[in-house]
Design a protein around this motif. Structure first.
Motif, short mmCIF file in Angstrom:
data_model
loop_
_atom_site.label_atom_id
_atom_site.label_comp_id
_atom_site.label_asym_id
_atom_site.label_seq_id
_atom_site.Cartn_x
_atom_site.Cartn_y
_atom_site.Cartn_z
N UNK A 102 -3.83 -46.85 -24.26
CA UNK A 102 -2.48 -46.45 -23.88
C UNK A 102 -2.34 -45.06 -23.32
N UNK A 103 -3.43 -44.47 -22.87
CA UNK A 103 -3.33 -43.13 -22.29
C UNK A 103 -3.51 -43.20 -20.77
N UNK A 104 -3.31 -42.07 -20.13
CA UNK A 104 -3.43 -41.98 -18.68
C UNK A 104 -4.80 -41.41 -18.32
N UNK A 105 -5.54 -42.06 -17.44
CA UNK A 105 -6.84 -41.52 -17.05
C UNK A 105 -6.67 -40.22 -16.25
N UNK A 106 -7.66 -39.32 -16.37
CA UNK A 106 -7.61 -38.06 -15.63
C UNK A 106 -7.74 -38.29 -14.14
N UNK A 107 -8.54 -39.26 -13.77
CA UNK A 107 -8.72 -39.62 -12.36
C UNK A 107 -8.84 -41.14 -12.29
N UNK A 108 -8.50 -41.67 -11.14
CA UNK A 108 -8.57 -43.12 -10.95
C UNK A 108 -9.67 -43.47 -9.96
N UNK A 109 -10.26 -44.65 -10.11
CA UNK A 109 -11.32 -45.07 -9.20
C UNK A 109 -10.83 -45.18 -7.75
N UNK A 110 -11.76 -45.10 -6.83
CA UNK A 110 -11.43 -45.14 -5.39
C UNK A 110 -10.76 -46.44 -4.96
N UNK A 111 -10.89 -47.51 -5.75
CA UNK A 111 -10.24 -48.77 -5.41
C UNK A 111 -8.73 -48.60 -5.28
N UNK A 112 -8.18 -47.61 -5.94
CA UNK A 112 -6.74 -47.38 -5.87
C UNK A 112 -6.30 -46.84 -4.52
N UNK A 113 -7.21 -46.20 -3.78
CA UNK A 113 -6.85 -45.72 -2.44
C UNK A 113 -6.41 -46.89 -1.56
N UNK A 114 -7.20 -47.95 -1.56
CA UNK A 114 -6.86 -49.13 -0.74
C UNK A 114 -5.60 -49.83 -1.23
N UNK A 115 -5.46 -49.93 -2.54
CA UNK A 115 -4.27 -50.58 -3.09
C UNK A 115 -3.00 -49.79 -2.77
N UNK A 116 -3.06 -48.48 -2.89
CA UNK A 116 -1.89 -47.65 -2.59
C UNK A 116 -1.51 -47.79 -1.13
N UNK A 117 -2.49 -47.84 -0.25
CA UNK A 117 -2.21 -48.04 1.18
C UNK A 117 -1.60 -49.41 1.41
N UNK A 118 -2.13 -50.43 0.76
CA UNK A 118 -1.64 -51.80 0.93
C UNK A 118 -0.18 -51.93 0.52
N UNK A 119 0.18 -51.37 -0.61
CA UNK A 119 1.54 -51.53 -1.11
C UNK A 119 2.48 -50.42 -0.65
N UNK A 120 1.95 -49.46 0.09
CA UNK A 120 2.78 -48.37 0.59
C UNK A 120 3.26 -47.46 -0.52
N UNK A 121 2.39 -47.17 -1.47
CA UNK A 121 2.76 -46.37 -2.63
C UNK A 121 2.87 -44.89 -2.29
N UNK A 122 3.96 -44.31 -2.70
CA UNK A 122 4.13 -42.87 -2.59
C UNK A 122 3.85 -42.19 -3.91
N UNK A 124 0.91 -42.73 -5.93
CA UNK A 124 -0.51 -42.44 -6.09
C UNK A 124 -1.02 -41.69 -4.87
N UNK A 125 -1.86 -40.69 -5.11
CA UNK A 125 -2.40 -39.92 -3.99
C UNK A 125 -3.79 -39.40 -4.33
N UNK A 126 -4.80 -39.89 -3.59
CA UNK A 126 -6.17 -39.38 -3.69
C UNK A 126 -6.70 -39.22 -5.11
N UNK A 127 -6.63 -40.26 -5.89
CA UNK A 127 -7.22 -40.25 -7.21
C UNK A 127 -6.33 -39.72 -8.32
N UNK A 128 -5.12 -39.29 -7.98
CA UNK A 128 -4.22 -38.77 -9.00
C UNK A 128 -2.86 -39.45 -8.90
N UNK A 129 -2.14 -39.41 -9.99
CA UNK A 129 -0.79 -39.95 -10.02
C UNK A 129 0.17 -38.78 -9.88
N UNK A 130 1.09 -38.87 -8.91
CA UNK A 130 2.05 -37.78 -8.69
C UNK A 130 3.14 -37.79 -9.73
#
Length: 130
Positions: A102-122, A124-130
């Motif tokens: 139930x905690x937040x990771x310090x960094x996220x795997x690179x797979x999130x870069x593609x997912x954020x682009x796909x869903x148009x997420x504002x 997530x940015x470069x391995x971190x959560x804004x």
């Protein structure tokens, strides 16, 4: 998957289909675990979507498979994922130990870069959560 919503934004509608006629999201991502049951659920949902048993007007962006455990998947599960890839765009998210407790990771795997682009997420940015 609430953790994905926290990272990428969007709405978690659970096991139900969103209904665009009621103002719910039209663009969807099907999310499931990489366990046998999770892959079966995704397969059933894709079958329902393809057969027109989902609300009209939905746009399936992708299937997101979240690792159900650390390590490599058994061959049988990898074969099921190949079948899913023949029906939809599939993205895999690796095991993230922090999510288990139930905690937040310090960094996220690179797979999130593609997912954020796909869903148009504002969010997530470069391995971190804004």
């Amino acid at each position: 998957m609430t953790s994905l919503v926290e990272v990428l934004g969007g709405v978690d509608v659970g096991a139900a289909w969103p209904d665009p006629s009621r103002g719910q999201p039209r663009r969807i991502v099907l999310v499931g675990r990489t366990s046998a049951r999770g892959l079966q659920s995704i397969s059933r949902a894709l079958g329902a979507f393809d057969a027109g048993r989902a609300p009209q007007g939905l746009d399936l962006l992708a299937v997101v498979l979240v690792a159900d455990a650390p390590g490599r998947l058994p061959l049988g599960l990898l074969r099921r994922i190949r079948v899913l890839r023949s029906a939809a765009r599939v993205h895999r998210v690796p095991w993230i130990p922090a999510w288990r407790v139930g905690s937040t990771p310090k960094a996220l795997p690179r797979q999130f870069d593609r997912l954020a682009e796909l869903v148009g997420s504002g969010i997530y940015s470069n391995g971190t959560v804004s």
